[in-house]
Design an enzyme around this catalytic site. Structure first.
Site, PDB file in Angstrom:
ATOM      1  N   ARG A 147      17.680  -1.790  47.254  1.00  0.00           N
ATOM      2  CA  ARG A 147      19.171  -1.500  47.540  1.00  0.00           C
ATOM      3  C   ARG A 147      20.429  -1.985  46.529  1.00  0.00           C
ATOM      4  NH1 ARG A 147      16.004  -2.594  50.412  1.00  0.00           N
ATOM      5  NH2 ARG A 147      15.352  -1.380  52.391  1.00  0.00           N
ATOM      6  N   THR A 148      20.290  -3.137  46.496  1.00  0.00           N
ATOM      7  CA  THR A 148      21.357  -3.853  45.681  1.00  0.00           C
ATOM      8  C   THR A 148      21.360  -3.278  44.200  1.00  0.00           C
ATOM      9  OG1 THR A 148      20.889  -5.797  46.757  1.00  0.00           O
ATOM     10  CG2 THR A 148      22.399  -6.151  45.075  1.00  0.00           C
ATOM     11  N   LYS A 175       7.387 -15.268  28.696  1.00  0.00           N
ATOM     12  CA  LYS A 175       6.692 -16.080  27.525  1.00  0.00           C
ATOM     13  C   LYS A 175       7.221 -17.409  27.572  1.00  0.00           C
ATOM     14  CE  LYS A 175       7.728 -12.852  24.284  1.00  0.00           C
ATOM     15  NZ  LYS A 175       7.724 -12.097  22.939  1.00  0.00           N
ATOM     16  N   ARG A 185      20.534 -11.283  39.970  1.00  0.00           N
ATOM     17  CA  ARG A 185      19.923 -11.541  41.291  1.00  0.00           C
ATOM     18  C   ARG A 185      19.071 -12.560  40.919  1.00  0.00           C
ATOM     19  NH1 ARG A 185      17.276  -8.451  46.100  1.00  0.00           N
ATOM     20  NH2 ARG A 185      19.358  -8.453  46.744  1.00  0.00           N
ATOM     21  N   HIS A 230      25.103 -13.815  49.110  1.00  0.00           N
ATOM     22  CA  HIS A 230      25.049 -12.422  48.911  1.00  0.00           C
ATOM     23  C   HIS A 230      26.214 -11.475  49.190  1.00  0.00           C
ATOM     24  CE1 HIS A 230      23.137  -8.667  47.832  1.00  0.00           C
ATOM     25  NE2 HIS A 230      22.087  -8.524  48.661  1.00  0.00           N
TER      26      HIS A 230
HETATM   27  N1   CP Z   1      19.735  -6.182  51.257  1.00  0.00           N
HETATM   28  C1   CP Z   1      19.123  -6.150  49.949  1.00  0.00           C
HETATM   29  O1   CP Z   1      19.557  -7.173  49.202  1.00  0.00           O
HETATM   30  O2   CP Z   1      18.145  -5.558  49.857  1.00  0.00           O
HETATM   31  P1   CP Z   1      17.326  -5.341  48.353  1.00  0.00           P
HETATM   32  O3   CP Z   1      16.425  -6.553  48.171  1.00  0.00           O
HETATM   33  O4   CP Z   1      16.632  -4.139  48.487  1.00  0.00           O
HETATM   34  O5   CP Z   1      18.305  -5.271  47.231  1.00  0.00           O
END
Ligand code: CP
Length: 312
Positions: free
Chosen positions: A59-60, A87, A109, A137
């Protein structure tokens, strides 16, 4: 003291704590405008964004890519497994090398709490946190706030809302970001889950805790279910899946005890039958799919706000 916008434009968005009420509501109204006109005149033409995802995401990552493309920016993907990180190159060398190619900003992320802030300090450019460990988040929280403003009958009168966040609170970056966002917006929050998965709170007037979902069903406006990882069973924090489901899953029977206007939410990915019954997750009170879809519009609003000054 710098305003949220100044701090976002120089360092990026690392946590909801950087934001204030008017900034959040401005993102919500910009997101609504993008939803009404999803392919606007490009406002970020020429801006280059490096997408550094060191953990899996659907999603993100994709919604950031779509948001960047809709605004005319270019998002470059980084495949950690196929990179020199695999590596043994350090994260610092990796991000400084990518920054040397000239990108304007990064979306990061990471499994490590604090990584986006650290990286922003290393490269001197804005970094948007797409989820860091169990820390934050923030864009998920913004997408959720937008979804509530759009879908709940309170129409964004957040001071009237009672929100239940249910599940593995202590390990959840989504819960941390949501708690911060709801505190800023004045909603009442109750954290519901096993005591073993509950953070210790200070003297917080707005947030309370409970290990009994049934006590709260009739009073919640938002039922926000969190993903529960099976490793919590291996760690001895939950006795079994059956025990968790019997106490904390939103079953069909529990669903009948909610207010008719209550919204069922989940950040995804959902494991049907664990946190929520699949018919409830797919039912008319559920906005789970809409939360993901709204991520595009909120991320468009955020990218334009943070990176708008970088257009050459
Ligand atoms: N909600 C969320 O962060 O989903 P993803 O891990 O698919 O990005």
């Amino acid at each position: 003291m710098s305003s949220p916008l100044e701090s976002l434009r120089s360092a990026g968005l690392h946590s909801v704590g950087q934001l204030d009420r008017s900034f959040i509501l401005d993102i919500v109204s910009r997101a609504a405008r993008f939803k009404a006109e999803p392919r606007p005149e490009p406002s970020l033409t020429g801006v280059e964004i490096a997408m550094l995802f060191l953990e899996n995401s659907t999603r993100t990552r994709i919604s950031f890519e779509v948001a960047a493309a809709r605004l005319g920016a270019r998002a470059f993907n980084f495949d950690a497994d196929a990179s020199s990180l695999a590596k043994g190159e350090t994260l610092k060398d990796t991000v400084e090398t990518i920054a040397s190619f000239g990108c304007d900003a990064m979306v990061v992320r990471s499994p490590s709490a604090g990584a986006p802030q650290l990286i922003s300090g290393w490269i001197g450019r804005p970094v948007i946190n797409a989820g860091d460990g169990a820390h934050q988040h923030p864009t998920q929280a913004l997408a959720d706030v937008f979804t509530i403003a759009e879908a709940h009958e309170s129409r964004g009168d957040f001071g009237r809302l009672r929100v239940g966040i249910i599940g593995d609170i202590v390990n959840s970056r989504v819960a941390r970001s949501l708690i911060d966002a709801f505190e800023i917006l004045g909603s009442e929050v109750v954290l519901i889950g096993p005591k073993t998965l509950m953070p210790s709170l200070g003297n917080d007037a707005i947030v309370s805790t409970s290990d009994n979902l049934d006590d709260h069903l009739a009073t919640l406006d938002i039922v926000y279910l969190l993903r529960v990882q099976r490793e919590r069973i291996d760690q001895g924090l939950i006795p079994s899946i059956g025990e968790y489901v019997s106490r904390f899953a939103l079953s069909r029977e529990r669903f009948t005890r909610l207010r008719p206007s209550a919204l069922v939410m989940h950040p995804g990915p959902v494991f049907p039958g664990m946190e929520v019954d699949s018919m409830v997750a797919d039912g008319t009170s559920s906005v789970i799919r809409r939360q993901a879809a709204n991520g595009v519009f909120v991320r468009m609003a955020l990218l334009e706000t943070v990176l708008g000054g970088l257009v050459k």
